[in-house]
Motif scaffolding. Structure first.
Motif, mmCIF file in Angstrom:
data_model
loop_
_atom_site.group_PDB
_atom_site.id
_atom_site.type_symbol
_atom_site.label_atom_id
_atom_site.label_comp_id
_atom_site.label_asym_id
_atom_site.label_seq_id
_atom_site.Cartn_x
_atom_site.Cartn_y
_atom_site.Cartn_z
ATOM 1 N N LYS A 160 0.828 -1.140 0.031
ATOM 2 C CA LYS A 160 -0.045 0.084 -0.051
ATOM 3 C C LYS A 160 0.825 1.224 -0.015
ATOM 4 N N SER A 198 -6.513 7.743 4.520
ATOM 5 C CA SER A 198 -7.394 7.188 3.761
ATOM 6 C C SER A 198 -8.196 5.951 4.198
ATOM 7 N N GLU A 202 -8.902 3.370 2.942
ATOM 8 C CA GLU A 202 -8.480 1.980 2.446
ATOM 9 C C GLU A 202 -7.570 1.405 3.606
ATOM 10 N N ASP A 240 -10.085 -0.649 5.869
ATOM 11 C CA ASP A 240 -11.237 -0.884 5.157
ATOM 12 C C ASP A 240 -12.568 -0.006 5.573
ATOM 13 N N ASP A 250 -13.086 8.394 3.783
ATOM 14 C CA ASP A 250 -11.729 8.650 4.232
ATOM 15 C C ASP A 250 -11.766 9.739 5.232
#
Ligand code: ZN
Ligand code: ZN
Length: 303
Positions: free
Chosen positions: A48, A181, A183, A186, A190
């Motif tokens: 990442k 983020s 990401e 999960d 954001d």
């Protein structure tokens, strides 16, 4: 892993990995499954990081897309050194466990459902045949709850909060936004965290530098060998000698780290001495002081 760590540059991540992996190694009594999980986590984290920064400093931009906006208080030390900081953030949304999504309190007041007159079903006549259909308005209960669910405040969903440990990127300043983020954990959104700097007793960030206003009593400069000065790395003894001119004293590259692009560059620590004098002194002290001045003058004149 019970704790989650997030890093935005690979050096920090690798350093963390090297220490942690030793602790978790099965040869040292660590749990094998934990150990393998950690390696997997590490590889994903590294992938990442190499793709794009998932944690970054935003200077002049506004949130976009699906986001969660927060204002958090940071210390001068945290932003200057890019320390690991804990954030309690809503990472997920789930159906409210109290009202199960109906938005009203199931233990509060009720009223008869007007759609089905309290029966819980509706009669539908079709070719002289009567079919009973569950009333969708009251979900077949025959009554409606009238009070807003206090758990979700009538939203039907609640946000699940999680404590996340984030290695702060370098270069955060007052009013900037720390972008994290979704990401990374999960999350469907954001995070935009506005930086509110906690005032420090001595430190002040000014541009790339850290200003330290040091209040020093006039006699301390003369009588003490050292003055204790707080730096980002802790308290330090600074020879009193350097403060005699009353001018700022510069500690090069001891200020804040500047940015992620210039990884090891730091601003300066500038110590501004503020020599203080007692507001009132009594006659006795004044007499003694005069004596001292006389002594000093005699010494200066070679007497
Ligand atoms: Zn609810
Ligand atoms: Zn009904």
């Amino acid at each position: 892993m019970d704790k989650k760590f997030y890093f935005q540059n690979s050096q920090d991540l690798k350093r963390f990995f090297r220490t942690k992996i030793k602790e978790l190694h099965p040869d040292r009594g660590g749990d094998r499954e934990e150990y393998l999980k950690f390696i997997e986590w590490y590889q994903k984290a590294l992938n990442k990081i190499n793709k794009k920064p998932l944690i970054k400093v935003l200077k002049n931009s506004f949130p976009e897309g699906n986001f969660c906006y927060r204002i958090e208080t940071f210390t001068v030390k945290e932003v200057s050194l890019g320390l690991i900081k804990k954030f309690k953030l809503p990472v997920r949304e789930r159906v409210c466990p109290i009202c199960k999504g109906i938005k009203k309190s199931p233990s509060g007041d009720k009223k008869i459902c007007e759609k089905c007159n309290g029966k819980g079903f509706l009669n539908l006549v079709n070719n002289s045949e009567t079919i009973q259909l569950k009333c969708t308005f009251c979900e077949g209960r025959g009554y409606l709850f009238t009070e807003i669910c206090p758990e979700c405040m009538g939203k039907g969903k609640i946000k699940e909060e999680e404590v996340l440990e984030i290695k702060l990127p370098y270069g955060l300043r007052e009013g900037d936004i720390l972008f994290i983020s979704g990401e990374l954990f999960d999350s469907p959104w954001d995070f935009y965290i506005e930086v509110n700097l906690e005032p420090h007793a001595h430190f002040k960030l000014k541009g790339d530098n850290l200003i330290y206003e040091a209040e020093i009593k006039f006699y301390e400069v003369l009588l003490k060998d050292y003055i204790l000065i707080e730096t980002l790395e802790g308290w330090e003894k600074v020879p009193s000698e350097v403060f005699k001119r009353g001018e700022p004293v510069i500690f090069p590259r001891r200020g804040p780290y500047l940015s992620e692009d210039k990884l090891w560059e730091r601003g300066d620590l500038i110590i501004c001495p503020k020599i203080t004098f007692p507001e009132n002194i009594n006659e006795k002290a004044k007499k003694l002081l005069k004596k001292i001045v006389k002594l000093l003058e005699e010494e200066k004149n070679g007497g």
